[in-house]
Design an enzyme around this catalytic site. Structure first.
Site, PDB file in Angstrom:
ATOM      1  N   ARG A 287      46.668  59.235  52.845  1.00  0.00           N
ATOM      2  CA  ARG A 287      47.738  58.704  51.985  1.00  0.00           C
ATOM      3  C   ARG A 287      48.228  59.844  51.105  1.00  0.00           C
ATOM      4  NH1 ARG A 287      48.308  56.807  46.868  1.00  0.00           N
ATOM      5  NH2 ARG A 287      49.679  55.023  46.560  1.00  0.00           N
TER       6      ARG A 287
ATOM      7  N   LYS B  47      45.583  64.190  43.079  1.00  0.00           N
ATOM      8  CA  LYS B  47      44.705  63.543  42.095  1.00  0.00           C
ATOM      9  C   LYS B  47      44.098  64.549  41.116  1.00  0.00           C
ATOM     10  CE  LYS B  47      44.115  59.205  44.395  1.00  0.00           C
ATOM     11  NZ  LYS B  47      43.341  58.287  45.220  1.00  0.00           N
TER      12      LYS B  47
HETATM   13  N1  HH2 Z   1      45.360  55.930  45.347  1.00  0.00           N
HETATM   14  C1  HH2 Z   1      46.304  55.492  44.500  1.00  0.00           C
HETATM   15  C2  HH2 Z   1      46.987  54.291  44.739  1.00  0.00           C
HETATM   16  N2  HH2 Z   1      46.734  53.562  45.848  1.00  0.00           N
HETATM   17  N3  HH2 Z   1      45.551  53.258  47.872  1.00  0.00           N
HETATM   18  C3  HH2 Z   1      44.612  53.673  48.731  1.00  0.00           C
HETATM   19  N4  HH2 Z   1      44.360  52.958  49.847  1.00  0.00           N
HETATM   20  N5  HH2 Z   1      43.897  54.836  48.529  1.00  0.00           N
HETATM   21  C4  HH2 Z   1      44.094  55.611  47.425  1.00  0.00           C
HETATM   22  O1  HH2 Z   1      43.388  56.639  47.269  1.00  0.00           O
HETATM   23  C5  HH2 Z   1      45.085  55.190  46.470  1.00  0.00           C
HETATM   24  C6  HH2 Z   1      45.795  53.985  46.726  1.00  0.00           C
HETATM   25  C7  HH2 Z   1      46.621  56.298  43.278  1.00  0.00           C
HETATM   26  O2  HH2 Z   1      47.649  57.220  43.513  1.00  0.00           O
HETATM   27  P1  HH2 Z   1      49.229  57.026  43.194  1.00  0.00           P
HETATM   28  O3  HH2 Z   1      49.795  55.850  43.928  1.00  0.00           O
HETATM   29  O4  HH2 Z   1      49.891  58.306  43.484  1.00  0.00           O
HETATM   30  O5  HH2 Z   1      49.326  56.821  41.635  1.00  0.00           O
HETATM   31  P2  HH2 Z   1      49.485  55.540  40.713  1.00  0.00           P
HETATM   32  O6  HH2 Z   1      48.339  54.644  40.975  1.00  0.00           O
HETATM   33  O7  HH2 Z   1      49.514  56.121  39.324  1.00  0.00           O
HETATM   34  O8  HH2 Z   1      50.793  54.850  41.068  1.00  0.00           O
END
Ligand code: HH2
Length: 248
Positions: free
Chosen positions: A230, A195
């Protein structure tokens, strides 16, 4: 929990797993590296992201879930009830809900389906504009405990939602006081992986150059009592988690 974003625009792996075959192979790879859950998402929730229509989100995630679910536990990362329902029908057994509003979908699916309630202030388009809290740790904890209590779901996880309507100071306060979430007795999930606050803390490292910072914060979260992290980088995180469990 290994992250599998089947999206063109996720902040760190956008576009890499849009092809279903590549996505499935990556999911199986993360399971082989030690992920207990593969978290399939078809809509980016990065700050400023535009919503994706239901049909498109389904088209992205369903073939991947169908292929993975027989051999690994799959969670569906969505904010839409229709997508969560279809994902469960395709074999997902955990609803990873950044909107903390899909408990009825998980409850209706019966005891074999769990629910992750994540805290977010605002929505992804605007959440980083001026997040404000009186006491971020207490407010996030009380919100999650209240949602969990009214969920009607047997398996509930809570997640402080690092980066979701949070400044750097808010993220660091939540990580520093994770024990207050753990003390609720509910299992805690934490997502710091790659992040942007880690980029800032490490002097501007781009998203795929934040592995050490991601592993360090995941290890911190586990040491504070988090039950799941995660992550994008499963192998080094599993190595750190195994080391922690041997030294505990
Ligand atoms: N962070 C993201 C997405 N889903 N779910 C949970 N439970 N906790 C988190 O911290 C979380 C989440 C954001 O990260 P990422 O999936 O890598 O990116 P994007 O939202 O751009 O697909």
């Amino acid at each position: 929990m290994g992250v599998l974003n089947v999206t063109p625009d996720s902040f760190s792996d956008g576009g890499r797993w849009l092809d279903p075959g590549a996505a499935v192979a990556h999911g199986l790879q993360m399971a082989a590296e030690g992920a207990d859950v593969v978290d399939v998402g078809g809509e980016s929730t990065r700050p400023g992201a535009e919503p994706v229509p239901v049909d498109e989100e389904l088209r992205r995630v369903l073939p991947v879930i169908e292929a993975l679910a027989p051999s690994v536990r799959v969670s569906i990362d969505t904010r839409k009830a229709e997508v969560a329902e279809a994902a469960i029908a395709a074999g997902a057994t955990l609803v990873n809900d950044v909107s903390a509003s899909l408990a009825p979908v998980a409850a209706a699916a019966g005891p074999g389906v769990g629910w992750v309630a994540m805290h977010m202030q605002g929505d992804p388009r605007t959440m980083q504009e001026s997040p404000t809290y009186r006491d971020v740790v207490a407010e996030v904890r009380d919100f999650l405990v209240e949602r969990a209590a009214s969920a009607g779901v047997a398996e509930v996880w809570i997640d402080p939602g690092i980066g979701f309507g949070k400044t750097m100071a808010h993220n660091l306060a939540l990580l520093a006081h994770l024990d207050e979430l753990v003390a609720t007795g509910l299992p805690v999930v934490v997502g710091t992986s790659r992040k942007s606050f880690l980029g800032r803390l490490t002097g501007g490292a781009p998203a795929d150059d934040r592995v050490e910072a991601s592993v360090a914060t995941a290890a911190w979260a586990l040491a504070q009592g988090a039950a799941m992290v995660r992550v994008h980088d499963v192998a080094p995180t599993v190595a750190a988690a195994r080391l922690l469990s041997r030294s505990a």
